[in-house]
Design a protein around this motif. Structure first.
Motif, PDB file in Angstrom:
ATOM      1  N   SER A 138       0.862  -1.222   0.009  1.00 38.46           N
ATOM      2  CA  SER A 138      -0.077   0.016  -0.024  1.00 38.46           C
ATOM      3  C   SER A 138       0.928   1.140   0.037  1.00 38.46           C
ATOM      4  CB  SER A 138      -0.757  -0.051   1.223  1.00 38.46           C
ATOM      5  OG  SER A 138      -1.605  -1.209   1.217  1.00 38.46           O
ATOM      6  N   HIS A 139       2.039   1.242   0.370  1.00 43.90           N
ATOM      7  CA  HIS A 139       3.137   2.417   0.402  1.00 43.90           C
ATOM      8  C   HIS A 139       3.964   2.296  -0.967  1.00 43.90           C
ATOM      9  CE1 HIS A 139       2.427   3.546   4.566  1.00 43.90           C
ATOM     10  NE2 HIS A 139       2.833   2.602   5.005  1.00 43.90           N
ATOM     11  N   THR A 140       3.970   1.418  -1.414  1.00 46.97           N
ATOM     12  CA  THR A 140       5.190   1.544  -2.595  1.00 46.97           C
ATOM     13  C   THR A 140       4.513   1.185  -3.969  1.00 46.97           C
ATOM     14  OG1 THR A 140       5.475  -0.866  -2.234  1.00 46.97           O
ATOM     15  CG2 THR A 140       7.042   0.761  -1.036  1.00 46.97           C
ATOM     16  N   GLN A 141       5.439   1.491  -4.941  1.00 43.91           N
ATOM     17  CA  GLN A 141       5.139   0.992  -6.501  1.00 43.91           C
ATOM     18  C   GLN A 141       6.376   0.305  -6.734  1.00 43.91           C
ATOM     19  OE1 GLN A 141       4.316   4.392  -8.690  1.00 43.91           O
ATOM     20  NE2 GLN A 141       2.862   5.419  -7.324  1.00 43.91           N
ATOM     21  N   ARG A 142       6.409  -0.423  -8.048  1.00 44.73           N
ATOM     22  CA  ARG A 142       7.461  -1.296  -8.623  1.00 44.73           C
ATOM     23  C   ARG A 142       8.770  -0.648  -8.269  1.00 44.73           C
ATOM     24  NH1 ARG A 142       5.541  -4.186 -13.835  1.00 44.73           N
ATOM     25  NH2 ARG A 142       4.754  -2.125 -14.378  1.00 44.73           N
ATOM     26  N   GLY A 143       9.741  -1.080  -7.747  1.00 45.49           N
ATOM     27  CA  GLY A 143      11.267  -0.433  -8.011  1.00 45.49           C
ATOM     28  C   GLY A 143      11.258   0.282  -6.813  1.00 45.49           C
ATOM     29  N   ASP A 144      10.347   0.861  -6.080  1.00 46.10           N
ATOM     30  CA  ASP A 144      10.559   1.744  -4.964  1.00 46.10           C
ATOM     31  C   ASP A 144      11.394   1.229  -4.038  1.00 46.10           C
ATOM     32  OD1 ASP A 144       9.000   3.743  -6.168  1.00 46.10           O
ATOM     33  OD2 ASP A 144       7.437   3.258  -4.569  1.00 46.10           O
ATOM     34  N   GLU A 145      12.318   2.065  -3.283  1.00 47.20           N
ATOM     35  CA  GLU A 145      13.330   1.659  -2.146  1.00 47.20           C
ATOM     36  C   GLU A 145      12.731   1.585  -0.934  1.00 47.20           C
ATOM     37  OE1 GLU A 145      16.855   4.217  -2.200  1.00 47.20           O
ATOM     38  OE2 GLU A 145      17.812   2.532  -1.945  1.00 47.20           O
ATOM     39  N   PHE A 159      12.163  -8.126   6.151  1.00 51.10           N
ATOM     40  CA  PHE A 159      13.356  -8.649   5.121  1.00 51.10           C
ATOM     41  C   PHE A 159      13.809  -9.967   5.394  1.00 51.10           C
ATOM     42  CE2 PHE A 159      18.044  -9.196   4.420  1.00 51.10           C
ATOM     43  CZ  PHE A 159      17.946  -8.942   3.058  1.00 51.10           C
ATOM     44  N   TYR A 160      14.048 -10.572   6.678  1.00 55.63           N
ATOM     45  CA  TYR A 160      14.836 -11.693   7.114  1.00 55.63           C
ATOM     46  C   TYR A 160      13.702 -12.919   7.079  1.00 55.63           C
ATOM     47  CZ  TYR A 160      18.344 -14.081   9.624  1.00 55.63           C
ATOM     48  OH  TYR A 160      19.443 -15.029   9.892  1.00 55.63           O
ATOM     49  N   TYR A 161      12.524 -12.684   7.466  1.00 62.69           N
ATOM     50  CA  TYR A 161      11.474 -13.929   7.780  1.00 62.69           C
ATOM     51  C   TYR A 161      10.414 -13.982   6.876  1.00 62.69           C
ATOM     52  CZ  TYR A 161      14.144 -14.764  11.893  1.00 62.69           C
ATOM     53  OH  TYR A 161      15.095 -15.189  13.051  1.00 62.69           O
ATOM     54  N   GLU A 162      10.360 -13.255   5.723  1.00 62.16           N
ATOM     55  CA  GLU A 162       9.027 -13.253   4.880  1.00 62.16           C
ATOM     56  C   GLU A 162       9.130 -13.866   3.497  1.00 62.16           C
ATOM     57  OE1 GLU A 162       6.628  -9.777   5.718  1.00 62.16           O
ATOM     58  OE2 GLU A 162       6.853 -10.006   7.959  1.00 62.16           O
ATOM     59  N   GLY A 163      10.164 -14.613   3.405  1.00 58.19           N
ATOM     60  CA  GLY A 163      10.296 -15.416   2.371  1.00 58.19           C
ATOM     61  C   GLY A 163      10.439 -14.665   0.996  1.00 58.19           C
ATOM     62  N   GLY A 164      11.322 -13.344   1.309  1.00 53.03           N
ATOM     63  CA  GLY A 164      11.430 -12.485   0.084  1.00 53.03           C
ATOM     64  C   GLY A 164      10.058 -12.016  -0.685  1.00 53.03           C
ATOM     65  N   ALA A 165       8.859 -12.067   0.057  1.00 53.63           N
ATOM     66  CA  ALA A 165       7.517 -11.932  -0.237  1.00 53.63           C
ATOM     67  C   ALA A 165       7.255 -10.616  -1.023  1.00 53.63           C
ATOM     68  CB  ALA A 165       6.611 -11.913   0.594  1.00 53.63           C
ATOM     69  N   ALA A 166       8.102  -9.389  -0.463  1.00 50.18           N
ATOM     70  CA  ALA A 166       7.976  -7.899  -1.028  1.00 50.18           C
ATOM     71  C   ALA A 166       8.592  -8.101  -2.460  1.00 50.18           C
ATOM     72  CB  ALA A 166       8.745  -6.984  -0.176  1.00 50.18           C
ATOM     73  N   ALA A 167       9.748  -8.985  -2.643  1.00 48.20           N
ATOM     74  CA  ALA A 167       9.985  -9.073  -3.989  1.00 48.20           C
ATOM     75  C   ALA A 167       8.765  -9.406  -5.145  1.00 48.20           C
ATOM     76  CB  ALA A 167      11.238  -9.976  -4.188  1.00 48.20           C
ATOM     77  N   MET A 168       7.992 -10.416  -4.544  1.00 45.77           N
ATOM     78  CA  MET A 168       6.800 -10.921  -5.314  1.00 45.77           C
ATOM     79  C   MET A 168       5.800  -9.829  -5.460  1.00 45.77           C
ATOM     80  SD  MET A 168       6.806 -14.817  -4.378  1.00 45.77           S
ATOM     81  CE  MET A 168       7.542 -14.693  -2.677  1.00 45.77           C
ATOM     82  N   TRP A 169       5.271  -9.368  -4.323  1.00 47.51           N
ATOM     83  CA  TRP A 169       3.955  -8.628  -4.482  1.00 47.51           C
ATOM     84  C   TRP A 169       4.327  -7.142  -4.714  1.00 47.51           C
ATOM     85  CZ3 TRP A 169       2.026 -12.776  -4.909  1.00 47.51           C
ATOM     86  CH2 TRP A 169       1.991 -13.909  -3.882  1.00 47.51           C
ATOM     87  N   SER A 170       5.094  -6.497  -3.747  1.00 46.83           N
ATOM     88  CA  SER A 170       5.497  -5.030  -4.280  1.00 46.83           C
ATOM     89  C   SER A 170       6.375  -4.818  -5.346  1.00 46.83           C
ATOM     90  CB  SER A 170       6.063  -4.370  -3.015  1.00 46.83           C
ATOM     91  OG  SER A 170       5.335  -4.947  -2.119  1.00 46.83           O
ATOM     92  N   GLN A 171       7.438  -5.703  -5.287  1.00 44.17           N
ATOM     93  CA  GLN A 171       8.531  -5.584  -6.370  1.00 44.17           C
ATOM     94  C   GLN A 171       9.267  -4.117  -6.027  1.00 44.17           C
ATOM     95  OE1 GLN A 171       7.248  -6.459 -10.461  1.00 44.17           O
ATOM     96  NE2 GLN A 171       5.627  -7.937  -9.740  1.00 44.17           N
ATOM     97  N   ALA A 172       9.320  -3.967  -4.781  1.00 48.96           N
ATOM     98  CA  ALA A 172      10.358  -2.966  -4.275  1.00 48.96           C
ATOM     99  C   ALA A 172      11.505  -3.434  -4.179  1.00 48.96           C
ATOM    100  CB  ALA A 172       9.827  -2.287  -3.074  1.00 48.96           C
ATOM    101  N   THR A 173      12.583  -2.690  -4.027  1.00 47.19           N
ATOM    102  CA  THR A 173      13.936  -3.075  -3.624  1.00 47.19           C
ATOM    103  C   THR A 173      14.240  -2.704  -1.934  1.00 47.19           C
ATOM    104  OG1 THR A 173      14.691  -0.956  -4.282  1.00 47.19           O
ATOM    105  CG2 THR A 173      15.121  -3.021  -5.946  1.00 47.19           C
ATOM    106  N   PHE A 174      15.094  -3.543  -1.371  1.00 43.87           N
ATOM    107  CA  PHE A 174      15.486  -3.363  -0.099  1.00 43.87           C
ATOM    108  C   PHE A 174      16.721  -2.567  -0.102  1.00 43.87           C
ATOM    109  CE2 PHE A 174      12.577  -7.182   1.045  1.00 43.87           C
ATOM    110  CZ  PHE A 174      11.782  -6.421   1.853  1.00 43.87           C
ATOM    111  N   ASN A 175      17.052  -1.572   0.633  1.00 42.39           N
ATOM    112  CA  ASN A 175      18.257  -0.895   1.080  1.00 42.39           C
ATOM    113  C   ASN A 175      18.479  -1.454   2.583  1.00 42.39           C
ATOM    114  OD1 ASN A 175      20.674   0.507   1.383  1.00 42.39           O
ATOM    115  ND2 ASN A 175      20.025   2.012   0.178  1.00 42.39           N
ATOM    116  N   GLN A 176      19.240  -2.697   2.704  1.00 37.15           N
ATOM    117  CA  GLN A 176      19.634  -2.965   3.926  1.00 37.15           C
ATOM    118  C   GLN A 176      20.707  -2.309   4.937  1.00 37.15           C
ATOM    119  OE1 GLN A 176      20.738  -7.238   3.763  1.00 37.15           O
ATOM    120  NE2 GLN A 176      20.388  -6.820   1.652  1.00 37.15           N
TER     121      GLN A 176
END
Ligand SMILES: *Cc1c(COP(=O)(O)O)cnc(C)c1O
Length: 345
Positions: A75-82, A92-109
């Motif tokens: 609800s906060h992001t669009q594809r590619g957002d950081e 980031f650690y425990y959700e199976g990389g789900a944000a890569a699938m649903w939001s398609q946002a990038t993580f800056n760890q």
């Protein structure tokens, strides 16, 4: 009750709690309707009550904490957002990389002690908005911070970080799976810890002792959007009042008692320390105890199990022990005794 749980002191997680008789009674009596039509009065009541407790205008009942976080990010992001996030954050650690699938946002760890990114570190990692960089969009926080040993983070410690986010026009989401633990440990209201964020999630099925369910809260418009994403993810439930009733009961009756879990965790930590174990406690601890071992954690966990104590691994040589509704003083004594028998491991 199943004999499995009777035979063990289960310190793997606060998710293992079973509903009490009074909670089951509330579930039995729940008035229900079809919540996908918005017609379940108990779900509506829970959503209103949780929004009030979290200090937001609206909230949405969802099946799990993972779904609450994923819907929040969507609800906060669009594809590619950081998304700026601590590398030990649940999303980031425990959700199976789900944000890569649903939001398609990038993580800056990023990293920092006790699950907190230092404000100047965040400042230095936010790049200018231009065609070369992902759009900086969201700061994700967690309180209490699970991988930081259940650290409760005060508003004062979070504010400098949130201020940097605001200066750069970032949204802020708080994973408050255990925000009630944080509030009780810090002796402040839950809403005080959520007030500087745009969205916040809360788990009913951790220390609060409900069998199922989480909430995500924010503005009315934000929750309207979140409701669409819940539908996409298949999280719309029908006569969900049965489980929402457990959530209402948990929010009414199981928040203040978290102090008991915290004092038991403290007792456990002190007991293990006096046996010579290395216990790593955060500045403001809650219901978790992290033990750093000389040897292999999995081997130690297997040995503990033969003594009827269940623990979880938080690393190759690190144990996590979590106190909750179903851990008694006797269970605690039994646990300390079991550890005393395993000193040579
Ligand atoms: C457990 C947990 C979640 C996810 O909850 P589930 O209901 O297991 O999906 C999210 N964030 C934190 C910090 C948690 O501990």
């Amino acid at each position: 009750m199943s004999s499995f749980y009777q035979d063990y002191v289960d310190l793997r997680s606060d998710t293992v709690t079973r509903p009490t008789s009074a909670m089951r009674e509330a579930m039995y009596r729940a008035e229900v309707g079809d919540d996908v039509y918005g017609e379940d009065p108990t779900v509506n009541q829970l959503e209103e009550y949780a929004a009030h407790i979290l200090g937001k205008k609206a909230s949405l009942f969802v099946p799990s904490g993972t779904m609450a976080n994923q819907i929040a990010v969507l609800s906060h992001t669009q594809r590619g957002d950081e998304i700026f996030i601590h590398r030990d954050n649940h999303i980031f650690y425990y959700e199976g990389g789900a944000a890569a699938m649903w939001s398609q946002a990038t993580f800056n760890q990023l990293q920092g002690p006790e699950g907190l990114i230092p404000a100047d570190e965040l400042e230095s990692r936010i790049r200018p908005r231009n065609i070369h960089h992902p759009r900086p969009r969201l700061l994700a926080l967690e309180n209490t911070h699970n991988r930081a040993g259940g650290a409760a983070l005060s508003r004062d410690r979070l504010l400098p970080l949130i201020q940097v986010a605001r200066n750069h026009d970032l949204r802020v989401h708080l994973d408050g799976a255990r925000i009630a633990n944080a509030a009780v440990a810090l002796k402040v209201s839950i809403r005080e810890l959520a007030q500087d964020t745009d969205s916040v999630s809360l788990c009913l099925s951790k220390g609060l002792g409900a069998p199922v369910g989480s909430l995500v809260a924010g503005t009315r418009e934000y929750i309207e959007q979140a409701r669409v994403y819940r539908k996409w993810l298949g999280g719309g439930m029908r006569q969900a009042g049965i489980i929402a009733a457990a959530g209402i009961y948990a929010l009414r009756h199981h928040v203040e008692r978290l102090a008991d879990d915290h004092s038991r965790a403290k007792k456990l930590a002190e007991g293990l320390q006096s046996l010579g174990y290395h216990v790593d406690m955060p500045t403001i601890p809650t219901n978790m105890v992290m033990v750093d071992l000389e040897g292999d954690a999995d081997k130690f966990i297997a040995a503990l199990k033969t003594k009827n104590v269940l623990a979880g691994a938080m690393g190759l040589k690190r144990l996590r022990l979590v106190t909750h509704l179903d851990v008694s003083d006797e269970g605690l004594e039994h646990t300390i005794d079991a550890f005393s028998q395993l000193l040579s491991l």
